[in-house]
Enzyme design. Structure first.
Site, PDB file in Angstrom:
ATOM      1  CB  THR A   1      -5.258   2.957   5.228  1.00 18.82           C
ATOM      2  OG1 THR A   1      -4.583   3.003   3.962  1.00 18.82           O
ATOM      3  CG2 THR A   1      -6.688   2.500   5.029  1.00 18.82           C
TER       4      THR A   1
ATOM      5  CE1 TYR B   1     -11.806   9.478   6.651  1.00 19.35           C
ATOM      6  CE2 TYR B   1     -11.336   7.158   6.248  1.00 19.35           C
ATOM      7  CZ  TYR B   1     -12.193   8.239   6.162  1.00 19.35           C
ATOM      8  OH  TYR B   1     -13.430   8.082   5.583  1.00 19.35           O
TER       9      TYR B   1
ATOM     10  CG  ASN C   1       1.047   3.790   9.379  1.00 15.52           C
ATOM     11  OD1 ASN C   1       1.817   4.165  10.262  1.00 15.52           O
ATOM     12  ND2 ASN C   1       1.216   2.661   8.711  1.00 15.52           N
TER      13      ASN C   1
ATOM     14  N   PRO D   1      -3.769   6.617  -4.997  1.00 19.87           N
ATOM     15  CG  PRO D   1      -5.976   7.231  -4.533  1.00 19.87           C
ATOM     16  CD  PRO D   1      -4.581   7.776  -4.602  1.00 19.87           C
TER      17      PRO D   1
ATOM     18  N   GLY E   1      -4.542   2.770  -9.495  1.00 20.50           N
ATOM     19  CA  GLY E   1      -4.005   1.434  -9.722  1.00 20.50           C
ATOM     20  C   GLY E   1      -4.512   0.405  -8.744  1.00 20.50           C
TER      21      GLY E   1
ATOM     22  N   GLY F   1       4.533  -2.582  -3.670  1.00 21.96           N
ATOM     23  CA  GLY F   1       3.821  -2.081  -2.511  1.00 21.96           C
ATOM     24  C   GLY F   1       3.569  -3.149  -1.470  1.00 21.96           C
TER      25      GLY F   1
ATOM     26  CD  GLN G   1       1.527  -1.438   7.252  1.00 22.26           C
ATOM     27  OE1 GLN G   1       1.321  -0.867   8.323  1.00 22.26           O
ATOM     28  NE2 GLN G   1       0.694  -2.337   6.753  1.00 22.26           N
TER      29      GLN G   1
END
Length: 277
Positions: free
Chosen positions: A65, A68, A90, A196, A198, A244, A251
């Protein structure tokens, strides 16, 4: 006894629910799964060293994540042309021929969108953030029939790079690039946060509520917390919300099948995650 060793490499992942999810999937199948959070700075190592330790340390696979996902693709073999086009990974599996890379952010976003929006096309979409998850979501939008995309990033070169890759992959899609989210959001049906901003440790929102007026739907890649300011504002403006958390869930399910091929009872997994939170 551990049957499968997995891990997550990233920064600011102390609140990640991925360890719980994969342990629960193991329990569904009578398999013991260990899943470690691996934060390079906390380990006193850089990403390359942590990845190398996992490769030789008995790990079946890794999730990767922020920040990277674009770094790790140089270390893996990628067979899927979609993932090569995305340029970010990922999910990594260590096999006899070396590490193989996948992108379940891409498939997870498509699944999350379809579950909420059905067959409705995304329409004109403004996406803020063009890093690893943003690249996956942008390619997902193309797969969903999105024909016009406004990319926003303070790093214009990064946004331009994604725009060029999209032009190669899907030349029929209209793509514009901007550093100004408010201007880019004008006239958009879909609003997306792939920064990122939030998440726990990165408070705020990438787009003020006033700029959301007139849009139809919103998605935030952040899931810790799941009810970000971005989504709260979108709800107040009457937009349909894709959390999200849905990307996280799909995922993770897709990654689990790549890691071990284990079947997943998705309703039972959702219920178990809620009970454990």
């Amino acid at each position: 006894m551990i049957d499968i060793q997995l891990g997550l490499i990233g920064d600011n992942i102390a609140q990640s629910k991925s360890p719980l999810m994969h342990r629960l999937i193991g329990l569904q199948n009578g398999v013991t799964i260990a899943y470690d959070r691996l934060i390079p700075k906390d380990l006193g190592q850089d990403f390359d060293a942590v990845f190398a330790d996992c490769a030789k340390g008995g790990f079946r696979g890794l999730n990767i994540t922020y920040p990277y996902k674009e770094v790790v693709i140089r270390k893996v073999t990628v067979e899927d042309p979609h993932v090569r086009g995305i340029g970010a990974v990922n999910t990594v599996v260590f096999g006899p021929d070396g590490p193989a890379g996948f992108n379940t952010d891409y498939t997870g976003f498509v699944a999350a969108y379809r579950a909420s929006m059905g067959q409705v096309a995304p329409g004109v979409t403004c996406m803020i953030g063009t890093g690893g998850v943003g690249r996956a979501v942008a390619f997902g939008l193309v797969a969903l029939g999105g024909g016009r995309l406004h990319l926003v990033d303070r790093d214009i070169a990064k946004a331009q790079g994604l725009a060029a890759d999209l032009a190669t992959w899907a030349p029929e899609v209209e793509v514009s690039v901007s550093a100004d989210a408010i201007s880019a959001a004008k006239g958009a049906q879909g609003l997306i946060n792939c920064t990122p901003v939030g998440m726990v440790g990165y408070g705020g929102t990438p787009l003020p509520r006033a700029a959301m007026t007139g849009a139809a739907w919103a998605f935030d890649a952040v899931y810790t917390p799941s009810d970000t300011q971005f989504l709260q504002d979108a709800t107040a403006e009457g937009l349909k919300i894709i959390s999200g958390y849905e990307l996280f869930f799909h995922q993770g399910v897709h990654a689990s099948k790549i890691f071990a091929g284990l079947p997943v009872d998705e309703p039972a997994l959702r219920a178990a995650l809620l009970r454990e939170e």
